[in-house]
Every structure is written in structure tokens, then in C-alpha cells.
Design a protein around this motif. Sequence first.
Motif, PDB file in Angstrom:
ATOM      1  N   ASN A 178       0.807  -1.223   0.000  1.00  0.00           N
ATOM      2  CA  ASN A 178       0.000   0.000   0.000  1.00  0.00           C
ATOM      3  C   ASN A 178       0.842   1.276   0.000  1.00  0.00           C
ATOM      4  O   ASN A 178       0.278   2.379  -0.080  1.00  0.00           O
ATOM      5  N   GLN A 179       2.154   1.147   0.105  1.00  0.00           N
ATOM      6  CA  GLN A 179       2.978   2.316   0.373  1.00  0.00           C
ATOM      7  C   GLN A 179       2.910   3.365  -0.733  1.00  0.00           C
ATOM      8  O   GLN A 179       2.872   4.567  -0.455  1.00  0.00           O
ATOM      9  N   ASN A 180       2.877   2.940  -1.984  1.00  0.00           N
ATOM     10  CA  ASN A 180       2.808   3.926  -3.076  1.00  0.00           C
ATOM     11  C   ASN A 180       1.525   4.748  -2.987  1.00  0.00           C
ATOM     12  O   ASN A 180       1.547   5.972  -3.193  1.00  0.00           O
ATOM     13  N   ASP A 181       0.397   4.078  -2.706  1.00  0.00           N
ATOM     14  CA  ASP A 181      -0.877   4.799  -2.572  1.00  0.00           C
ATOM     15  C   ASP A 181      -0.837   5.755  -1.388  1.00  0.00           C
ATOM     16  O   ASP A 181      -1.342   6.885  -1.477  1.00  0.00           O
ATOM     17  N   LEU A 182      -0.248   5.325  -0.287  1.00  0.00           N
ATOM     18  CA  LEU A 182      -0.139   6.194   0.880  1.00  0.00           C
ATOM     19  C   LEU A 182       0.771   7.376   0.581  1.00  0.00           C
ATOM     20  O   LEU A 182       0.483   8.511   0.988  1.00  0.00           O
ATOM     21  N   ASN A 183       1.843   7.120  -0.130  1.00  0.00           N
ATOM     22  CA  ASN A 183       2.761   8.211  -0.511  1.00  0.00           C
ATOM     23  C   ASN A 183       2.075   9.211  -1.446  1.00  0.00           C
ATOM     24  O   ASN A 183       2.420  10.397  -1.449  1.00  0.00           O
ATOM     25  N   ASP A 184       1.109   8.717  -2.224  1.00  0.00           N
ATOM     26  CA  ASP A 184       0.376   9.592  -3.146  1.00  0.00           C
ATOM     27  C   ASP A 184      -0.749  10.354  -2.454  1.00  0.00           C
ATOM     28  O   ASP A 184      -1.465  11.123  -3.110  1.00  0.00           O
ATOM     29  N   LEU A 191      -8.139   2.699   1.239  1.00  0.00           N
ATOM     30  CA  LEU A 191      -7.508   1.556   0.591  1.00  0.00           C
ATOM     31  C   LEU A 191      -8.468   0.373   0.530  1.00  0.00           C
ATOM     32  O   LEU A 191      -9.433   0.294   1.286  1.00  0.00           O
ATOM     33  N   GLN A 192      -8.202  -0.589  -0.348  1.00  0.00           N
ATOM     34  CA  GLN A 192      -9.105  -1.732  -0.476  1.00  0.00           C
ATOM     35  C   GLN A 192      -8.803  -2.818   0.554  1.00  0.00           C
ATOM     36  O   GLN A 192      -9.673  -3.642   0.867  1.00  0.00           O
ATOM     37  N   ALA A 193      -7.586  -2.840   1.078  1.00  0.00           N
ATOM     38  CA  ALA A 193      -7.209  -3.819   2.102  1.00  0.00           C
ATOM     39  C   ALA A 193      -6.097  -3.208   2.948  1.00  0.00           C
ATOM     40  O   ALA A 193      -5.057  -2.794   2.416  1.00  0.00           O
ATOM     41  N   TYR A 194      -6.323  -3.143   4.258  1.00  0.00           N
ATOM     42  CA  TYR A 194      -5.338  -2.482   5.119  1.00  0.00           C
ATOM     43  C   TYR A 194      -5.552  -2.925   6.565  1.00  0.00           C
ATOM     44  O   TYR A 194      -6.688  -3.128   7.007  1.00  0.00           O
ATOM     45  N   THR A 195      -4.468  -3.071   7.283  1.00  0.00           N
ATOM     46  CA  THR A 195      -4.532  -3.162   8.737  1.00  0.00           C
ATOM     47  C   THR A 195      -3.189  -2.756   9.315  1.00  0.00           C
ATOM     48  O   THR A 195      -2.144  -2.989   8.697  1.00  0.00           O
TER      49      THR A 195
END
Length: 208
Positions: A178-184, A191-195
Motif C-alpha cells: 500500500n505504500q505507493n498509494d499512501l505516498n500519493d 484503501l481496499q485492504a489495510y490493517t
Amino acid sequence: MSRNKGRISRQIQPPRQILILTEGETEEIYLKSYKSDDENRRRLSGVGIEIYKPKDHSPLGLLAEAKKRIKEAKKDKMPYEKVWIVFDRDGHANIPATFHEKQAVNEIEIAFSVVCFEYWVLLHFEKTTRLFNDCDSIGSYIRQKHFPEYEKSRNNYHNLKDKISLAIENAIWTTKQNQNDLNDGLKPYQLQAYTNVHELISFLKDLR
């Protein structure tokens, strides 16, 4: 001569105090079972860890309860070292506001899951960022693929505890995915899946 002359003044340190507020029963059962497990109970015997689901267990309700308890604890000179609020995205309102308001209170950490806490449970068995539409679909998947007896409202901890290290490893992997999406600029709840429940568990594992 003063009877106290030459004595070293020692300040008695209050015991470490940790508060964990949960939004759901599943989280409460899992965390209380972790705390009371034989190995953990001995290790944590000198730490005051309180875990409960407050009456208002909405995300903002958890945050309000956390702030109230922090204020009361400071007044009683028994401050919390850390307060965790544990909730998920599954149909809840005011999640962005909860994340935003939490930033003003250093003692509070959020353990958050998408779509629900069962995603953390699933990571005990497999590494995935699969999209689940709701919590029931994750529960069904867990029963079909890994754990036929799994039920949200019962104590499943003893079937999961030997897999906690794998769950932490898999959660770290999902964070990297997920890091790229978080960085963006995307937020965890987008997000679609996260914990990040693994951060809470790692925190508890490091307590002495």
C-alpha cells in the motif's frame, strides 16, 4: 544533623498504564485473550493493561472516551503511557474526522482495519490484499479456506496464537503493497485492504 542527610531521594515511579478501547466484540475478545494467555500474562504482570468496549464505540466515541480517560488519569497522577483505539471501516461514519482529531493527542494510537478486524485474522493464514466488500465476506472466506469453525463472537485466539508471527509478517507485507498509494496521499480508510493491528500487537509483545 538531619536524619535524612546523605540519603538518596528516590522518586517512586507509577506502574506502566496502557488503555485499549475497542469498537467491536471480536477485537475485545482477541486482545483480552492475548493478555490472559499464560506466557503473556506472566510477562505483562507488572503492566496495567485495561481493555474494553465503551458504550459509545463509534470511531469518534472511542476517541472521546480516550481523551476523557487520559484527562482523568493525569488528574489522578497515573498517566497512560499509551492509549490505543481499535476500529475498522465496516460501515462507520466520521472515520476521516477521527483520524484528523487524533493527531492532536500524542498519547493516542489508532489500530485500524479495512474492511474489518477479520482482515487481521485472515493474515494469520495467508498473505493477501484481496478486496472484500464487507466483513461477512471475509468471515465466509476464512471458514471456507482456513478455519471452518471461525465465528466472530467466540474466542478464536487459541486457534490463532501460534500464527501471530506470520500475521505480523503478512501485515508488514501489505503495508509495503500500500505504500505507493499512501505516498500519493491516500488515507488508510481509502484503501481496499489495510490493517496496522500488527503495530498494536508488536507494542504489546515488547512490553515488559
